[in-house]
Design an enzyme around this catalytic site. Structure first.
Site, PDB file in Angstrom:
ATOM      1  N   ASP A 147       0.841  -1.198   0.000  1.00 45.49           N
ATOM      2  CA  ASP A 147       0.000   0.000   0.000  1.00 45.49           C
ATOM      3  C   ASP A 147       0.876   1.247   0.000  1.00 45.49           C
ATOM      4  O   ASP A 147       2.037   1.204   0.438  1.00 45.49           O
ATOM      5  CB  ASP A 147      -0.888   0.026   1.247  1.00 45.49           C
ATOM      6  CG  ASP A 147      -1.867  -1.140   1.263  1.00 45.49           C
ATOM      7  OD1 ASP A 147      -2.175  -1.664   0.186  1.00 45.49           O
ATOM      8  OD2 ASP A 147      -2.293  -1.507   2.377  1.00 45.49           O
TER       9      ASP A 147
HETATM   10  N1  URA Z   1      -1.233  -5.981   3.820  1.00 47.71           N
HETATM   11  C1  URA Z   1      -1.746  -4.719   3.813  1.00 47.71           C
HETATM   12  O1  URA Z   1      -2.796  -4.464   4.379  1.00 47.71           O
HETATM   13  N2  URA Z   1      -1.054  -3.764   3.167  1.00 47.71           N
HETATM   14  C2  URA Z   1       0.143  -3.975   2.556  1.00 47.71           C
HETATM   15  O2  URA Z   1       0.748  -3.042   2.007  1.00 47.71           O
HETATM   16  C3  URA Z   1       0.655  -5.287   2.575  1.00 47.71           C
HETATM   17  C4  URA Z   1      -0.052  -6.271   3.219  1.00 47.71           C
END
Ligand code: URA
Length: 260
Positions: free
Chosen positions: A119
């Site tokens: 993310d």
């Molecule tokens: N899980 C999440 O919620 N975000 C990420 O960036 C990676 C794994």
């Protein structure tokens, strides 16, 4: 899971290749531009300027300089990036700069893709590669490569929440089949500083955040520390990147403790 041997060098890779073609394959621009770089005396090998775009060199272990910058030849690129917060794992980001903007142009020109997106606000270990089979092995749940995350959460997770993460939780999914399949962490524990550390083998959308929400808590910050047995190097600054060699490639595909 056993460790995977380093990629075998093909006979093709050992055959000498014209320097202009080498530059082209490594992302230095069009064939014409690569030949022009050589014609203008901007390419050297071992301190000697290469005069002829068609002069051939064995590619295995080749190191060359373009406009004074040193480049190792890599038939397939595997890059480790220490992802900062505030960057999107997309070539066409919508709200924030792209992680590709942290890489030099020849690498951006290659068809490398993030190995499982993080993310925008997640930090830590991001691999990028143009090696399709490797990409598949590292992201497919079938191969069970664990990704280790560390999260600060709204409240420290209690024993019941940690247990639920490992036993499995149901997540809301558009795909009804996925919605019926519990998703679980392969491990989950509280770190001495109160953060959660958990290992996941799947890569569902916002998976870590949604799993923590499903047990009644909330992720505030999320960091990926390890893929397989490959750790984020402690001395790699945020935003920095490194080429991965065959040994590190094998580590990424092996379980911590495999001895790979
Ligand atoms: N899980 C999440 O919620 N975000 C990420 O960036 C990676 C794994």
């Amino acid at each position: 899971m056993s460790s995977v041997p380093p990629s075998t060098k093909s006979a093709k890779a050992a055959k000498p290749v014209a320097i202009a073609q080498i530059l082209f394959s490594q992302g230095f621009g069009t064939r014409r531009h690569c030949a022009a770089l050589v014609d203008h005396g901007l390419v050297s090998i071992g301190g000697e300027v290469v005069e002829d775009p068609q002069q051939a060199f064995p590619t295995e272990g080749l190191v060359f300089e373009v406009e004074g910058k040193t480049w190792p030849f890599h038939e397939k690129a595997l890059i480790l990036l220490h992802k900062p917060a505030g960057y999107e794992c997309s070539r066409k980001p919508s709200h924030h700069p792209s992680v590709f903007s942290l890489l030099p142009e020849p690498l951006r020109n290659r068809d490398i893709q993030p190995v499982g997106r993080l993310d925008e606000d997640t930090t830590g270990l991001l691999l990028l590669t143009d090696d399709g089979p490797l990409q598949h092995k590292l992201t497919s749940p079938k191969y069970h490569v664990p990704k280790l995350y560390q999260a600060s959460c709204k409240a420290p997770l209690d024993e019941a929440q940690l247990r639920r993460l490992v036993e499995g939780v149901l997540l809301e999914e558009r795909n009804p089949r996925l919605a019926e399949e519990p998703v679980n962490a392969v491990s989950a524990r509280a770190l001495p500083d109160g953060r959660l550390e958990m290992a996941l083998t799947e890569g569902r959308y916002h998976q870590a955040k949604r799993m923590v929400a499903a047990v009644g808590n909330r992720v505030l910050t999320l960091h990926r520390q390890r893929i397989g047995a490959l750790d984020l190097p402690a001395d790699l600054p945020v935003g920095g990147w490194l080429w991965m060699d065959d040994a590190q490639r094998a580590l990424a595909m092996s379980e911590p403790g495999d001895g790979a």
